[in-house]
Design an enzyme around this catalytic site. Structure first.
Site, mmCIF file in Angstrom:
data_model
loop_
_atom_site.group_PDB
_atom_site.id
_atom_site.type_symbol
_atom_site.label_atom_id
_atom_site.label_comp_id
_atom_site.label_asym_id
_atom_site.label_seq_id
_atom_site.Cartn_x
_atom_site.Cartn_y
_atom_site.Cartn_z
ATOM 1 N N GLY A 57 0.830 -1.194 0.000
ATOM 2 C CA GLY A 57 0.000 0.000 0.000
ATOM 3 C C GLY A 57 0.864 1.244 0.000
ATOM 4 O O GLY A 57 2.061 1.180 0.297
ATOM 5 N N CYS A 84 5.267 -6.110 1.797
ATOM 6 C CA CYS A 84 5.574 -4.677 1.776
ATOM 7 C C CYS A 84 4.833 -3.962 2.925
ATOM 8 O O CYS A 84 5.149 -4.175 4.079
ATOM 9 C CB CYS A 84 5.253 -4.093 0.404
ATOM 10 S SG CYS A 84 5.984 -2.458 0.126
ATOM 11 N N TYR A 85 3.819 -3.144 2.610
ATOM 12 C CA TYR A 85 3.061 -2.472 3.674
ATOM 13 C C TYR A 85 2.447 -3.497 4.617
ATOM 14 O O TYR A 85 2.430 -3.301 5.841
ATOM 15 C CB TYR A 85 1.965 -1.595 3.060
ATOM 16 C CG TYR A 85 1.174 -0.787 4.074
ATOM 17 C CD1 TYR A 85 1.561 0.506 4.403
ATOM 18 C CD2 TYR A 85 0.044 -1.320 4.693
ATOM 19 C CE1 TYR A 85 0.839 1.253 5.333
ATOM 20 C CE2 TYR A 85 -0.677 -0.591 5.613
ATOM 21 C CZ TYR A 85 -0.273 0.694 5.937
ATOM 22 O OH TYR A 85 -0.993 1.418 6.867
ATOM 23 N N HIS A 171 8.034 -7.391 -3.379
ATOM 24 C CA HIS A 171 6.770 -7.790 -4.011
ATOM 25 C C HIS A 171 6.955 -9.109 -4.760
ATOM 26 O O HIS A 171 7.376 -9.119 -5.925
ATOM 27 C CB HIS A 171 6.303 -6.702 -4.981
ATOM 28 C CG HIS A 171 5.790 -5.477 -4.294
ATOM 29 N ND1 HIS A 171 4.477 -5.334 -3.897
ATOM 30 C CD2 HIS A 171 6.427 -4.341 -3.916
ATOM 31 C CE1 HIS A 171 4.321 -4.163 -3.308
ATOM 32 N NE2 HIS A 171 5.485 -3.544 -3.300
ATOM 33 N N GLU A 173 4.676 -10.921 -5.997
ATOM 34 C CA GLU A 173 3.661 -11.079 -7.044
ATOM 35 C C GLU A 173 4.084 -10.478 -8.373
ATOM 36 O O GLU A 173 3.470 -10.759 -9.415
ATOM 37 C CB GLU A 173 2.338 -10.444 -6.592
ATOM 38 C CG GLU A 173 2.301 -8.920 -6.567
ATOM 39 C CD GLU A 173 2.856 -8.296 -5.295
ATOM 40 O OE1 GLU A 173 2.586 -7.104 -5.043
ATOM 41 O OE2 GLU A 173 3.568 -9.006 -4.541
ATOM 42 N N GLY A 226 -22.220 -14.264 -27.332
ATOM 43 C CA GLY A 226 -21.265 -14.835 -28.276
ATOM 44 C C GLY A 226 -19.834 -14.621 -27.856
ATOM 45 O O GLY A 226 -18.909 -15.160 -28.468
ATOM 46 N N ASP A 229 -17.181 -15.013 -22.161
ATOM 47 C CA ASP A 229 -17.784 -15.196 -20.844
ATOM 48 C C ASP A 229 -19.146 -15.882 -20.932
ATOM 49 O O ASP A 229 -19.396 -16.892 -20.265
ATOM 50 C CB ASP A 229 -17.927 -13.848 -20.135
ATOM 51 C CG ASP A 229 -16.632 -13.064 -20.111
ATOM 52 O OD1 ASP A 229 -15.567 -13.711 -20.191
ATOM 53 O OD2 ASP A 229 -16.680 -11.830 -20.046
ATOM 54 N N SER A 230 -20.045 -15.335 -21.749
ATOM 55 C CA SER A 230 -21.376 -15.933 -21.834
ATOM 56 C C SER A 230 -21.326 -17.303 -22.490
ATOM 57 O O SER A 230 -22.113 -18.190 -22.162
ATOM 58 C CB SER A 230 -22.340 -15.008 -22.590
ATOM 59 O OG SER A 230 -21.934 -14.831 -23.929
ATOM 60 N N LYS A 377 -10.551 -13.520 -16.304
ATOM 61 C CA LYS A 377 -10.750 -13.891 -17.706
ATOM 62 C C LYS A 377 -9.884 -15.075 -18.123
ATOM 63 O O LYS A 377 -10.347 -15.965 -18.848
ATOM 64 C CB LYS A 377 -10.458 -12.685 -18.601
ATOM 65 C CG LYS A 377 -10.590 -12.950 -20.085
ATOM 66 C CD LYS A 377 -12.031 -13.065 -20.544
ATOM 67 C CE LYS A 377 -12.659 -11.689 -20.651
ATOM 68 N NZ LYS A 377 -13.995 -11.730 -21.262
#
Length: 522
Positions: A57, A84-85, A171, A173, A226, A229-230, A377
Site C-alpha cells: 500500500g 511490503c506495507y 513484491h 507477485e 457470443g 464469458d457468456s 478472464k
C-alpha cells in the site's frame, strides 16, 4: 460462483497490485478473494479463510490515519503472509519497529535469504527482487526469525513458523522478483499446508454439480452475447442441465458489423446448444434516446436486457407449455473483475457499473445463475477449454455486453452507430491482416460523438468526429497496458477510416495504461 473451496483472503491496503496477488495465488491452483482492510477480524474469519495475504500500500504504517488491520486476526491461528506495507503492518501490530530508512529501494534489488526458511526453500541464497518502499521494519517482533536482508534493509523478511506468520518487504507477485512465485507457493503449500486443487477440471465438476442441484427440473435461459464469458457460462450450464437450457441472443442494435451472423454460425457449427436470436434493437435505441451519461447508459442497457429476457421467457413458456417446467433462472457470464469494478464487496469503490452487475433492475423476475462470478478472464478461458468450447470462441477478443453503446461518447443514435461500425470494421480488418489478433487483448474503437475538429478533405473544410483507437494487452482485465502497434498498421487504419467514413476526419491513439484509465472509455 455458488460453491468455492476455503479462500485465501487478499487484504487490500490500497495497493495497485492487490488483484495481481489474487491472480498469483490462483496460478498456484489455490482459490483467492480480495477483501478490504476495513473488514473486521470477525468478518474475515466468517469466510473461513485457509490463509490470509496482506497486500502492499502507499501509506506509512506509523502515520495518523494510515490503513490498519484488526490485530485480533494475528491470534486466530490462520496462516498470514505480509507483503511490503502488509509486512510492516504485521511487524508493528506484533510489537516490532517500523520507521523511515532515510534511503529508498525501488526496482531491482539484490537480496540474501536464509537457508532453511519457509518462504525461500528451494531458491538461491542470493536473488533479485522487486522493491518499492521508503519505510522498513527496523526490528522484528519477539519470537520472529529474520530470514532475508538487503544492503539497505537488514530486516527484509521474517517468519514465526509456530504461529504460521510470515512476511517480506519486496513484491513476490511482480514478475521482476525472480523467485516471487516460488515464495508465494512456499507460503501456500508449506506455511499454510494448502493443496493445489483450484484447477479448471475441479471448477467444472463443482459448478456442474452445484447448478444441477439448484436448477432441478426448471427451465433455464441464458443471456448469450457470443463472447467468451457468456459462451463458457452457457457451456457450463448445458453440461449440468442439457436441453433445459435455451440461449437467447439479444440483438440490441449495439453490435459490431457481422456480429450476429458470426454468433449464429459459430453456435450452429460446434456448441450443440439451442440458440434463439431476437431483434430488440428498436427497444434499446428508444430507451437510450437523449441519454449521454455513461452510468445512465449502462443501467438502461442492463434494464432493457432484463426486459428483453422477460419477453423471451414468456415466449418460451408459451412454446413448451406447463409440462416443460418453470422458466425460473437466467444465466449471465459475470466475471470477478465486473464485480470488483461495480463496487461489489465491502469497501470496494464503484469504478463503473457493469450492465450485468450494477445495472440490473430491482424488480427482476429471474433468479441469476452466474457460474463464472469468481473467475478472472484467463481462468474462464481455461474452463472453456476444459469443457471443449471451440478455440475460435474461447480465444475471441472480449467485447462488452453494452456493445457500441459505451464506445460512443455521447448520445447513442442509429447514425452514430453506423459511423462507428464502419470504422470498427476497418480496424478489425487491418489488425487481422497484420497478424496482430493474438498480440492484442482487445482494441476498442471509440467515437467521440460530442467532439468535432476541423479538417481538410478533398480541398475542402470538414468538421468531423475523432475516432480513438484503444489497443490493450492484458491477462485478466484488472490491469492492462496499451499495445504498441506498428506505425505502418496505424497509418493504414487512419487512411482507410478518413477516406471511407465521411463523418470522421481524425484518428487518434489512446496510450494510457490501466490504471489510471479503464479499458473502455465509458
Amino acid at each position: 460462483m455458488t460453491s468455492n473451496p476455503r479462500p485465501v483472503l487478499v487484504v487490500d491496503f490500497g495497493a495497485q497490485y492487490a488483484q495481481l496477488i489474487a491472480r498469483r495465488v490462483r496460478e498456484a491452483d489455490v482459490y483467492s478473494e480480495i477483501v478490504p482492510h476495513t473488514a473486521s477480524a470477525a468478518d474475515m474469519l466468517a469466510k473461513d479463510p485457509a490463509a490470509i495475504v496482506l497486500s502492499g500500500g502507499p501509506s506509512s504504517v506509523y502515520e495518523e490515519g494510515a490503513p490498519s488491520l484488526d490485530p485480533a486476526i494475528f491470534d486466530a491461528g490462520v496462516p498470514i503472509l505480509g507483503i511490503c506495507y502488509g509486512f510492516q503492518a504485521m511487524a508493528q501490530a506484533l510489537g516490532g519497529a517500523v520507521g523511515r530508512t532515510g534511503t529508498r529501494e525501488y526496482g531491482h534489488t539484490e537480496a540474501s535469504v536464509a537457508e532453511g526458511s519457509c518462504l525461500f526453500d528451494g531458491t538461491p541464497a542470493d536473488q533479485v527482487v522487486w522493491m518499492s518502499h521508503g519505510d522498513a521494519v527496523q526490528a522484528a517482533p519477539e519470537g520472529f526469525k529474520v530470514t532475508a536482508s538487503t544492503s539497505q534493509t537488514p530486516v527484509a523478511a521474517f517468519e514465526n513458523r509456530g504461529r504460521k506468520l510470515f512476511g517480506l518487504q519486496w513484491h513476490p507477485e511482480v514478475g521482476h522478483s525472480a523467485y516471487g512465485q516460488a515464495a508465494l507457493e512456499n507460503f501456500l503449500y508449506e506455511g499454510a499446508g494448502l493443496k493445489p486443487v483450484w484447477t479448471p477440471g475441479n471448477i467444472v465438476d463443482e459448478q456442474v454439480e452445484a447448478i444441477r442441484r439448484r436448477v432441478g427440473g426448471a427451465q433455464v435461459i441464458c443471456a448469450l452475447s457470443g463472447g467468451v464469458d457468456s459462451s463458457v457460462a452457457a457451456a457450463l450450464v448445458h453440461a449440468a442441465v442439457g436441453d433445459q437450457l435455451t440461449c437467447f441472443f439479444i440483438d440490441h442494435g449495439l453490435l459490431r458489423a457481422g456480429e450476429r451472423e458470426q454468433v449464429e454460425r459459430d453456435y450452429a457449427e460446434g456448441m450443440g446448444i439451442r440458440v434463439v436470436a431476437v431483434d430488440e434493437s428498436q427497444r434499446f435505441l428508444d430507451a437510450l434516446n437523449g441519454v449521454s451519461d455513461p452510468e445512465a447508459k449502462r443501467k438502461i442497457i442492463g434494464r432493457e436486457f432484463i426486459r428483453s429476457f422477460e419477453a423471451a421467457q414468456a415466449r418460451l413458456i408459451a412454446d413448451i407449455g406447463a409440462e416443460g417446467g418453470e422458466v425460473k433462472f437466467l444465466v449471465q457470464g459475470t466475471l470477478y473483475p465486473d464485480v470488483v469494478e461495480s463496487g461489489g464487496g465491502q469497501g470496494a469503490a464503484n469504478i463503473k457499473s457493469h450492465h450485468n452487475v450494477g445495472g440490473l433492475p430491482e424488480d427482476m423476475a429471474f433468479e441469476l445463475i452466474e457460474p463464472l462470478r469468481a473467475l478472472f478472464k484467463d481462468e474462464v478461458r481455461a474452463v472453456g477449454r476444459e469443457l471443449g468450447v471451440p478455440e475460435k470462441i474461447v480465444a475471441r477478443q472480449p467485447f462488452p455486453g453494452p456493445g457500441l453503446g459505451i464506445r460512443i461518447v455521447g448520445e447513442v443514435t442509429r447514425e452514430r452507430l453506423e459511423t462507428l461500425r464502419a470504422a470498427d470494421l476497418i480496424v478489425r480488418d487491418e489488425l487481422t491482416a497484420a497478424g496482430l489478433d493474438e498480440e492484442i487483448w482487445q482494441c476498442p474503437v471509440v467515437l467521440l460523438a460530442d467532439v468535432r475538429s476541423v479538417g481538410v478533405q478533398g480541398d475542402g473544410r470538414t468538421y468531423g468526429h475523432p475516432i480513438v483507437l484503444r489497443p490493450v494487452s492484458s491477462e485478466d482485465a484488472m490491469t492492462a497496458d496499451w499495445t504498441r502497434l506498428p506505425y505502418d498498421v496505424l497509418a493504414r487504419i487512419s487512411t482507410r477510416i478518413t477516406n471511407s467514413v465521411p463523418e470522421v476526419n481524425r484518428v487518434v491513439l489512446d496510450c494510457t495504461s490501466k490504471p489510471p484509465g479503464t479499458i473502455e472509455w465509458e
